[in-house]
Design an enzyme around this catalytic site. Structure first.
Site, PDB file in Angstrom:
ATOM      1  N   SER A 260      27.249 135.525 -21.013  1.00 21.95           N
ATOM      2  CA  SER A 260      25.899 135.983 -21.276  1.00 21.95           C
ATOM      3  C   SER A 260      25.627 136.024 -22.773  1.00 21.95           C
ATOM      4  O   SER A 260      26.545 135.952 -23.585  1.00 21.95           O
ATOM      5  CB  SER A 260      25.698 137.382 -20.691  1.00 21.95           C
ATOM      6  OG  SER A 260      26.400 138.325 -21.490  1.00 21.95           O
ATOM      7  N   LYS A 261      24.373 136.149 -23.092  1.00 25.36           N
ATOM      8  CA  LYS A 261      23.950 136.238 -24.486  1.00 25.36           C
ATOM      9  C   LYS A 261      24.686 137.367 -25.197  1.00 25.36           C
ATOM     10  O   LYS A 261      25.085 137.247 -26.348  1.00 25.36           O
ATOM     11  CB  LYS A 261      22.436 136.493 -24.481  1.00 25.36           C
ATOM     12  CG  LYS A 261      21.779 136.415 -25.827  1.00 25.36           C
ATOM     13  CD  LYS A 261      20.303 136.764 -25.705  1.00 25.36           C
ATOM     14  CE  LYS A 261      20.006 138.001 -26.520  1.00 25.36           C
ATOM     15  NZ  LYS A 261      18.649 138.513 -26.346  1.00 25.36           N
ATOM     16  N   ARG A 262      24.873 138.459 -24.473  1.00 30.78           N
ATOM     17  CA  ARG A 262      25.565 139.620 -25.043  1.00 30.78           C
ATOM     18  C   ARG A 262      27.000 139.320 -25.460  1.00 30.78           C
ATOM     19  O   ARG A 262      27.504 139.845 -26.434  1.00 30.78           O
ATOM     20  CB  ARG A 262      25.591 140.774 -24.019  1.00 30.78           C
ATOM     21  CG  ARG A 262      24.369 141.627 -24.023  1.00 30.78           C
ATOM     22  CD  ARG A 262      24.699 143.108 -23.818  1.00 30.78           C
ATOM     23  NE  ARG A 262      24.680 143.899 -25.036  1.00 30.78           N
ATOM     24  CZ  ARG A 262      23.619 144.115 -25.791  1.00 30.78           C
ATOM     25  NH1 ARG A 262      22.472 143.555 -25.492  1.00 30.78           N
ATOM     26  NH2 ARG A 262      23.697 144.883 -26.862  1.00 30.78           N
ATOM     27  N   GLY A 264      28.175 136.560 -26.585  1.00 27.75           N
ATOM     28  CA  GLY A 264      28.143 135.868 -27.861  1.00 27.75           C
ATOM     29  C   GLY A 264      28.000 136.849 -29.002  1.00 27.75           C
ATOM     30  O   GLY A 264      28.726 136.794 -29.996  1.00 27.75           O
TER      31      GLY A 264
END
Length: 511
Positions: A260-262, A264
RNA sequence: GGAGCGUUCGUCUAACGGUUAGGACGCCAGGUUUUCAUCCUGGUAAUACGGGUUCGAUUCCCGUACGCUCUACCA
């Protein structure tokens, strides 16, 4: 021969394009091009509450950067448009009505509050054969009542009527035979109260209307596949259905689960292909492009996440990927994303890349850093000199800025401990030597000459080259890095070398 | 809870019944580079578990465990 291969990527425009999304595009594209087929971009914007301005443009820009340009899209159009589902609204109603007429779907008048209450009341509530007769719909209400409600524009949805005691199956190109018991699938909403279709209806209708032959999507869609198979059966016939391929997921590097973006943000690497500015939160999420990845490397590393050609080859150009791609070599299991390996791919591609191309990519970074390049050819030359020590494009700043301007930070701490007047005298004489060259009109000198002269001078001073090379390097570049010392001196002007030596001498004497 | 899918070195993966289970990234050691990186050499490290089938299972079947995905009028 079968009908021409047509595939589509169908994202909803809600934010940045994620690694997994780009890989889905890539596999679509490779498969299409391998079969001389067509690749279509369709925007699935049926959820008006999640519309994010700019997201559609971002998707097109990202595909362009990756070199995955669609043959048909909202931007370029095509014979099967429109390519935005919001602009196709009337088409879905027609097919929903057809399903109702056939008895494969029904009207449901339950309000969101009704449903919520039901879910609270009954654990594991499913709107299916188990409970559909307890609800407020055209299966339970009299015909007159339904007509009345419809006539009064009472908010309602259309749900699929999933049959009982049937087995629905599909032959997934990657996974083989997958089957489901219809008693386990619920009556999904097909048409929402606002008249927009849900994904389930839209994907089937559009894939049919757009003559899609192969439908690729993430593995997360597999559980809803039976709904789509049923819809195909009721609407267009199973023999018309595209071949499904459910792609493995890209997982987070540590632990488990979808990347997920998190992750990263937490682990310090990009997840989106390009920078994504979210107008709702006013924040920018870093992309691979801006982090300094080459599109060639990005595509390459994505392809290797779940696919290989059976050989040990790992570096592929787009052309090679197209030529070699086949679905039967796509892995079934999810792949954890490894940023270290991603950077390795980029380093390999930087080494392969033309110096001219690299120069054009590095130039903007120099501009931002205020590093002036007077001669474009000089920049190109320097790229060739330093590229094998760069993994990401911004690495070129530290690895080559000293070719354009004197370093501002000098690591004197690494010289000072062993510094003495003998060395000081050596460098002073070296500057004298270089000054005599500039006085006779030389701007630069060849590295072989420089090296010989340097060594002669070392002998004259009864010193060893080993104890002078490092100080010289640090004076020139500021630290313990960079190409060969004399290559550097050869490329910068002699007067600049003199200036850098003198500056360092000054720093060392004041210590 | 239910359904579906998955499981080979730390990571990406090869081996589609018979291999000392191979390669790559990472890591470690050595060499080259009078720096760093590149490059070269070597090393480290895996078939989740239990049953079958078979002369022989990483590979086929069953079960278990574990993991993931889905279970919205989101996609």
């Amino acid at each position: 021969m079968d009908a021409k291969v047509r595939v589509r990527f169908a994202p909803s425009p809600t934010g940045g394009l994620h690694l997994g999304g780009v890989r889905t595009v890539l596999f679509n594209y490779l498969f299409a091009k391998h079969h001389n087929g067509e690749f279509i971009l369709r925007i699935e914007d049926t959820d008006q509450t999640r519309f994010v301005p700019g997201a559609e443009q971002y998707i097109q820009d990202t595909l362009a950067w990756c070199g995955l340009v669609p043959d048909e899209s909202p931007l370029h159009g095509g014979p099967y448009g429109p390519y935005r589902q919001s602009e196709r609204k009337p088409m879905y109603k027609e097919f929903a009505d057809k399903l109702i007429a056939q008895g494969n779907a029904y009207y449901a008048f339950d309000t969101p509050e009704d449903l919520e209450a039901k879910r609270k009341e009954i654990p594991n509530f499913q709107y299916s054969r188990a409970h559909r007769l307890d609800m407020k719909n055209s299966l339970t209400l009299s015909k007159e009542m339904v007509d009345e409600l419809l006539k009064n524009n009472t908010p309602h949805v259309i749900r699929i009527k999933v049959p009982e005691n049937e087995e629905v199956s599909l032959e997934d190109v990657i996974r083989g035979h997958v089957s489901f018991d219809t008693n386990m699938v619920d009556d999904k909403v097909l048409l929402k109260a606002d008249g927009m279709p849900t994904y389930h209806l839209a994907v089937v209708v559009d894939d049919h209307l757009m003559k899609i032959t192969h439908a690729f999507r993430g593995e997360e869609w597999l559980p809803s596949a039976p709904v789509h198979v049923l819809l195909w059966k009721y609407l267009f016939g199973l023999d018309q259905m595209p071949k499904w391929a459910h792609l493995p997921l890209i997982l987070k590097p540590d632990g488990n689960g979808k990347l997920s973006k998190r992750d990263g943000e937490r682990l310090g690497f990009p997840v989106f292909a390009m920078d994504w500015f979210d107008p709702n939160t006013n924040t920018t999420t870093i992309g691979f492009k801006e982090r300094g990845f080459l599109p060639e490397a990005f595509v390459n590393l994505l392809a290797m996440l779940g696919w290989n050609d059976g050989t040990d080859k790992e570096i592929y150009s787009m052309e090679e990927l197209i030529a070699g791609f086949s679905l039967d070599r796509v892995h079934k299991g999810g792949a954890k994303f490894d940023y270290e390996k991603a950077k390795w791919f980029n380093a390999e591609w930087i080494k392969k890349m033309d110096n001219e191309k690299l120069a054009s990519l590095v130039q903007p970074h120099f501009d931002k850093e205020g590093i002036e390049v007077h001669d474009p050819n000089y920049l190109v030359k320097i790229m060739g000199l330093v590229k094998e020590r760069c993994q990401l494009i911004p690495d070129f700043i530290t690895q080559s800025s000293f070719f354009f301007q004197a370093p501002t930070q000098i690591d004197t701490a690494s010289i000072a401990p062993k510094w003495d007047t003998k060395k000081s005298e050596f460098f002073t004489e070296l500057t004298t030597l270089y000054k005599s060259k500039t006085d006779s009109g030389m701007l630069t000198a060849p590295s072989a000459d420089l090296e010989n002269e340097f060594k002669e001078l070392v002998v004259k001073h009864a010193l060893k080259p080993g104890e002078l090379m490092l100080p010289f390097r640090i004076m020139l570049v500021g630290g313990k890095f960079g190409p060969g010392v004399f290559e550097i001196v050869e490329n910068i002007e002699l007067k600049d070398t003199v200036a850098r030596i003198e500056y360092s001498l000054q720093l060392l004497s004041s210590n």
